[in-house]
Design a protein around this motif. Structure first.
Motif, PDB file in Angstrom:
ATOM      1  N   PRO A  14     -43.467   3.204  11.013  1.00  0.00           N
ATOM      2  CA  PRO A  14     -43.239   3.529   9.604  1.00  0.00           C
ATOM      3  C   PRO A  14     -42.487   2.408   8.886  1.00  0.00           C
ATOM      4  CG  PRO A  14     -42.697   5.410  10.978  1.00  0.00           C
ATOM      5  CD  PRO A  14     -42.944   4.242  11.898  1.00  0.00           C
ATOM      6  N   VAL A  15     -42.904   2.134   7.652  1.00  0.00           N
ATOM      7  CA  VAL A  15     -42.299   1.086   6.832  1.00  0.00           C
ATOM      8  C   VAL A  15     -41.718   1.749   5.584  1.00  0.00           C
ATOM      9  CG1 VAL A  15     -42.715  -1.056   5.567  1.00  0.00           C
ATOM     10  CG2 VAL A  15     -44.010  -0.581   7.656  1.00  0.00           C
ATOM     11  N   LEU A  16     -40.405   1.618   5.424  1.00  0.00           N
ATOM     12  CA  LEU A  16     -39.728   2.158   4.249  1.00  0.00           C
ATOM     13  C   LEU A  16     -39.555   1.038   3.237  1.00  0.00           C
ATOM     14  CD1 LEU A  16     -38.260   4.668   3.042  1.00  0.00           C
ATOM     15  CD2 LEU A  16     -36.148   3.662   3.927  1.00  0.00           C
ATOM     16  N   GLN A  35     -28.890   0.366   5.716  1.00  0.00           N
ATOM     17  CA  GLN A  35     -28.459  -0.369   6.917  1.00  0.00           C
ATOM     18  C   GLN A  35     -28.103   0.599   8.035  1.00  0.00           C
ATOM     19  OE1 GLN A  35     -25.299  -2.800   5.320  1.00  0.00           O
ATOM     20  NE2 GLN A  35     -26.692  -4.479   4.816  1.00  0.00           N
ATOM     21  N   ASP A  36     -27.416   1.691   7.696  1.00  0.00           N
ATOM     22  CA  ASP A  36     -27.065   2.697   8.705  1.00  0.00           C
ATOM     23  C   ASP A  36     -28.307   3.369   9.281  1.00  0.00           C
ATOM     24  OD1 ASP A  36     -24.372   2.204   8.433  1.00  0.00           O
ATOM     25  OD2 ASP A  36     -23.956   3.982   7.216  1.00  0.00           O
ATOM     26  N   VAL A  37     -29.278   3.677   8.418  1.00  0.00           N
ATOM     27  CA  VAL A  37     -30.521   4.294   8.879  1.00  0.00           C
ATOM     28  C   VAL A  37     -31.235   3.348   9.837  1.00  0.00           C
ATOM     29  CG1 VAL A  37     -32.829   5.026   8.134  1.00  0.00           C
ATOM     30  CG2 VAL A  37     -30.809   5.837   6.907  1.00  0.00           C
ATOM     31  N   LYS A  38     -31.300   2.072   9.494  1.00  0.00           N
ATOM     32  CA  LYS A  38     -31.941   1.080  10.363  1.00  0.00           C
ATOM     33  C   LYS A  38     -31.208   0.997  11.694  1.00  0.00           C
ATOM     34  CE  LYS A  38     -34.516  -2.337  11.742  1.00  0.00           C
ATOM     35  NZ  LYS A  38     -35.746  -2.000  12.438  1.00  0.00           N
ATOM     36  N   LYS A  39     -29.879   1.018  11.644  1.00  0.00           N
ATOM     37  CA  LYS A  39     -29.072   0.961  12.867  1.00  0.00           C
ATOM     38  C   LYS A  39     -29.376   2.171  13.763  1.00  0.00           C
ATOM     39  CE  LYS A  39     -25.048  -0.407  11.702  1.00  0.00           C
ATOM     40  NZ  LYS A  39     -23.684  -0.302  11.200  1.00  0.00           N
ATOM     41  N   ASP A  40     -29.474   3.344  13.148  1.00  0.00           N
ATOM     42  CA  ASP A  40     -29.727   4.573  13.910  1.00  0.00           C
ATOM     43  C   ASP A  40     -31.149   4.648  14.458  1.00  0.00           C
ATOM     44  OD1 ASP A  40     -27.155   5.275  13.260  1.00  0.00           O
ATOM     45  OD2 ASP A  40     -27.699   7.023  12.051  1.00  0.00           O
ATOM     46  N   LEU A  41     -32.134   4.224  13.660  1.00  0.00           N
ATOM     47  CA  LEU A  41     -33.537   4.379  14.052  1.00  0.00           C
ATOM     48  C   LEU A  41     -34.108   3.148  14.742  1.00  0.00           C
ATOM     49  CD1 LEU A  41     -34.956   6.335  10.988  1.00  0.00           C
ATOM     50  CD2 LEU A  41     -34.039   7.231  13.134  1.00  0.00           C
ATOM     51  N   GLY A  42     -33.462   2.003  14.592  1.00  0.00           N
ATOM     52  CA  GLY A  42     -33.855   0.783  15.306  1.00  0.00           C
ATOM     53  C   GLY A  42     -35.313   0.418  15.116  1.00  0.00           C
ATOM     54  N   GLU A  43     -36.040   0.314  16.236  1.00  0.00           N
ATOM     55  CA  GLU A  43     -37.441  -0.118  16.219  1.00  0.00           C
ATOM     56  C   GLU A  43     -38.386   0.945  15.667  1.00  0.00           C
ATOM     57  OE1 GLU A  43     -38.366  -3.302  16.949  1.00  0.00           O
ATOM     58  OE2 GLU A  43     -36.193  -3.535  16.991  1.00  0.00           O
ATOM     59  N   ILE A  45     -38.366   2.128  12.711  1.00  0.00           N
ATOM     60  CA  ILE A  45     -38.535   1.974  11.261  1.00  0.00           C
ATOM     61  C   ILE A  45     -38.425   0.500  10.874  1.00  0.00           C
ATOM     62  CG2 ILE A  45     -36.069   2.294  10.737  1.00  0.00           C
ATOM     63  CD1 ILE A  45     -38.856   3.660   8.522  1.00  0.00           C
ATOM     64  N   LYS A  46     -39.230   0.114   9.881  1.00  0.00           N
ATOM     65  CA  LYS A  46     -39.064  -1.187   9.232  1.00  0.00           C
ATOM     66  C   LYS A  46     -38.618  -0.885   7.814  1.00  0.00           C
ATOM     67  CE  LYS A  46     -42.864  -3.371  11.726  1.00  0.00           C
ATOM     68  NZ  LYS A  46     -44.218  -3.925  11.592  1.00  0.00           N
ATOM     69  N   ILE A  47     -37.651  -1.634   7.326  1.00  0.00           N
ATOM     70  CA  ILE A  47     -37.173  -1.438   5.958  1.00  0.00           C
ATOM     71  C   ILE A  47     -37.367  -2.741   5.191  1.00  0.00           C
ATOM     72  CG2 ILE A  47     -35.192  -0.900   4.483  1.00  0.00           C
ATOM     73  CD1 ILE A  47     -34.132   0.870   6.764  1.00  0.00           C
ATOM     74  N   ILE A  48     -38.045  -2.637   4.069  1.00  0.00           N
ATOM     75  CA  ILE A  48     -38.335  -3.808   3.239  1.00  0.00           C
ATOM     76  C   ILE A  48     -37.802  -3.544   1.842  1.00  0.00           C
ATOM     77  CG2 ILE A  48     -40.149  -5.230   2.233  1.00  0.00           C
ATOM     78  CD1 ILE A  48     -41.825  -4.438   4.748  1.00  0.00           C
ATOM     79  N   LEU A  85     -30.946   8.224  -5.495  1.00  0.00           N
ATOM     80  CA  LEU A  85     -30.068   8.035  -4.347  1.00  0.00           C
ATOM     81  C   LEU A  85     -30.278   9.154  -3.335  1.00  0.00           C
ATOM     82  CD1 LEU A  85     -27.891   6.076  -3.487  1.00  0.00           C
ATOM     83  CD2 LEU A  85     -26.232   7.439  -4.732  1.00  0.00           C
ATOM     84  N   MET A  86     -30.234   8.814  -2.059  1.00  0.00           N
ATOM     85  CA  MET A  86     -30.355   9.802  -0.984  1.00  0.00           C
ATOM     86  C   MET A  86     -29.233   9.602   0.013  1.00  0.00           C
ATOM     87  SD  MET A  86     -34.398   9.867  -0.090  1.00  0.00           S
ATOM     88  CE  MET A  86     -34.245  11.300   0.979  1.00  0.00           C
ATOM     89  N   THR A  87     -28.861  10.676   0.691  1.00  0.00           N
ATOM     90  CA  THR A  87     -27.880  10.546   1.762  1.00  0.00           C
ATOM     91  C   THR A  87     -28.581  10.006   3.004  1.00  0.00           C
ATOM     92  OG1 THR A  87     -28.252  12.749   2.685  1.00  0.00           O
ATOM     93  CG2 THR A  87     -26.608  12.564   0.901  1.00  0.00           C
ATOM     94  N   LYS A  88     -27.799   9.505   3.924  1.00  0.00           N
ATOM     95  CA  LYS A  88     -28.342   8.985   5.181  1.00  0.00           C
ATOM     96  C   LYS A  88     -29.110  10.083   5.917  1.00  0.00           C
ATOM     97  CE  LYS A  88     -26.554   7.558   9.635  1.00  0.00           C
ATOM     98  NZ  LYS A  88     -25.358   7.177  10.373  1.00  0.00           N
ATOM     99  N   ASN A  89     -28.537  11.287   5.996  1.00  0.00           N
ATOM    100  CA  ASN A  89     -29.200  12.368   6.728  1.00  0.00           C
ATOM    101  C   ASN A  89     -30.502  12.799   6.065  1.00  0.00           C
ATOM    102  OD1 ASN A  89     -27.316  12.410   8.765  1.00  0.00           O
ATOM    103  ND2 ASN A  89     -26.070  13.996   7.815  1.00  0.00           N
ATOM    104  N   ASP A  90     -30.520  12.888   4.725  1.00  0.00           N
ATOM    105  CA  ASP A  90     -31.754  13.258   4.024  1.00  0.00           C
ATOM    106  C   ASP A  90     -32.840  12.201   4.237  1.00  0.00           C
ATOM    107  OD1 ASP A  90     -30.615  15.585   3.090  1.00  0.00           O
ATOM    108  OD2 ASP A  90     -30.250  14.835   1.059  1.00  0.00           O
TER     109      ASP A  90
END
Length: 99
Positions: A14-16, A35-43, A45-48, A85-90
Protein backbone atom coordinates in the motif's frame (compact mmCIF):
# COMPACT_ATOMS: atom_id res chain seq x y z
CA UNK A 1 15.28 11.08 -11.48
CA UNK A 2 11.53 11.58 -11.65
CA UNK A 3 9.27 8.59 -11.37
CA UNK A 4 5.74 8.70 -12.70
CA UNK A 5 2.90 8.81 -10.21
CA UNK A 6 1.45 5.65 -11.76
CA UNK A 7 4.71 3.77 -11.24
CA UNK A 8 4.76 4.83 -7.59
CA UNK A 9 1.19 3.74 -6.87
CA UNK A 10 1.28 0.50 -8.87
CA UNK A 11 2.68 -1.49 -5.97
CA UNK A 12 1.73 -4.62 -4.02
CA UNK A 13 2.61 -2.63 -0.91
CA UNK A 14 0.00 0.00 0.00
CA UNK A 15 1.14 3.53 -0.90
CA UNK A 16 -0.13 6.44 1.18
CA UNK A 17 0.00 9.75 -0.67
CA UNK A 18 0.04 12.89 1.48
CA UNK A 19 -1.03 15.91 -0.55
CA UNK A 20 0.25 18.82 1.53
CA UNK A 21 1.50 22.41 1.39
CA UNK A 22 4.33 24.14 3.23
CA UNK A 23 1.98 26.91 4.47
CA UNK A 24 -0.60 24.44 5.88
CA UNK A 25 -0.66 24.19 9.69
CA UNK A 26 -2.56 20.88 9.85
CA UNK A 27 -0.09 19.45 7.29
CA UNK A 28 2.79 20.30 9.61
CA UNK A 29 0.92 18.64 12.49
CA UNK A 30 0.36 15.54 10.35
CA UNK A 31 4.04 15.13 9.36
CA UNK A 32 5.24 13.53 12.66
CA UNK A 33 2.08 11.38 12.74
CA UNK A 34 3.00 10.00 9.31
CA UNK A 35 6.54 9.32 10.54
CA UNK A 36 5.14 7.37 13.50
CA UNK A 37 2.83 5.37 11.22
CA UNK A 38 5.78 4.52 8.96
CA UNK A 39 7.83 3.52 12.01
CA UNK A 40 5.03 1.24 13.24
CA UNK A 41 4.12 -0.32 9.88
CA UNK A 42 7.62 -0.42 8.35
CA UNK A 43 7.72 -2.33 5.07
CA UNK A 44 3.91 -2.69 5.06
CA UNK A 45 3.45 0.89 3.82
CA UNK A 46 5.08 3.42 1.52
CA UNK A 47 4.43 7.07 2.27
CA UNK A 48 4.90 9.70 -0.42
CA UNK A 49 4.50 13.42 0.20
CA UNK A 50 3.23 15.56 -2.68
CA UNK A 51 3.46 19.35 -2.37
CA UNK A 52 0.31 20.68 -4.07
CA UNK A 53 2.00 24.00 -4.91
CA UNK A 54 4.83 22.24 -6.77
CA UNK A 55 2.60 19.56 -8.35
CA UNK A 56 -0.52 21.48 -9.40
CA UNK A 57 -1.43 19.21 -12.36
CA UNK A 58 -1.34 16.12 -10.13
CA UNK A 59 -3.38 17.82 -7.40
CA UNK A 60 -5.91 18.91 -10.04
CA UNK A 61 -6.08 15.40 -11.54
CA UNK A 62 -7.09 13.99 -8.14
CA UNK A 63 -9.37 16.96 -7.37
CA UNK A 64 -7.47 17.89 -4.22
CA UNK A 65 -9.41 20.88 -2.89
CA UNK A 66 -7.93 21.08 0.59
CA UNK A 67 -4.80 19.99 2.37
CA UNK A 68 -3.88 17.70 3.90
CA UNK A 69 -5.55 15.11 1.68
CA UNK A 70 -4.48 11.51 2.14
CA UNK A 71 -5.03 8.78 -0.46
CA UNK A 72 -4.21 5.10 -0.19
CA UNK A 73 -3.30 3.15 -3.33
CA UNK A 74 -2.47 -0.49 -3.96
CA UNK A 75 -1.79 -2.05 -7.37
CA UNK A 76 -2.58 1.30 -8.98
CA UNK A 77 -6.09 1.44 -7.50
CA UNK A 78 -7.22 4.15 -5.10
CA UNK A 79 -8.61 2.34 -2.05
CA UNK A 80 -9.30 5.18 0.33
CA UNK A 81 -9.25 8.98 0.59
CA UNK A 82 -9.62 11.45 3.45
CA UNK A 83 -9.09 15.17 3.78
CA UNK A 84 -8.04 16.77 7.03
CA UNK A 85 -5.99 15.86 10.05
CA UNK A 86 -6.11 12.29 11.37
CA UNK A 87 -4.80 10.65 14.50
CA UNK A 88 -2.12 7.98 14.25
CA UNK A 89 -4.56 5.26 15.33
CA UNK A 90 -7.26 6.33 12.84
CA UNK A 91 -4.70 6.39 10.06
CA UNK A 92 -3.39 2.93 10.95
CA UNK A 93 -6.96 1.59 11.08
CA UNK A 94 -7.52 2.90 7.56
CA UNK A 95 -4.30 1.32 6.22
CA UNK A 96 -4.15 -2.06 7.98
CA UNK A 97 -7.06 -3.77 6.17
CA UNK A 98 -5.21 -3.21 2.86
CA UNK A 99 -1.70 -4.42 3.74
Amino acid sequence: MKTSFGALTDSETPVLIDFHASWCGPCQTLAPILQDVKKDLGENIKIIKVDVDKNKPLAAKFKVRGVPTLMLFKNGQQLWRKSGLMTKNDLKEAILPHK
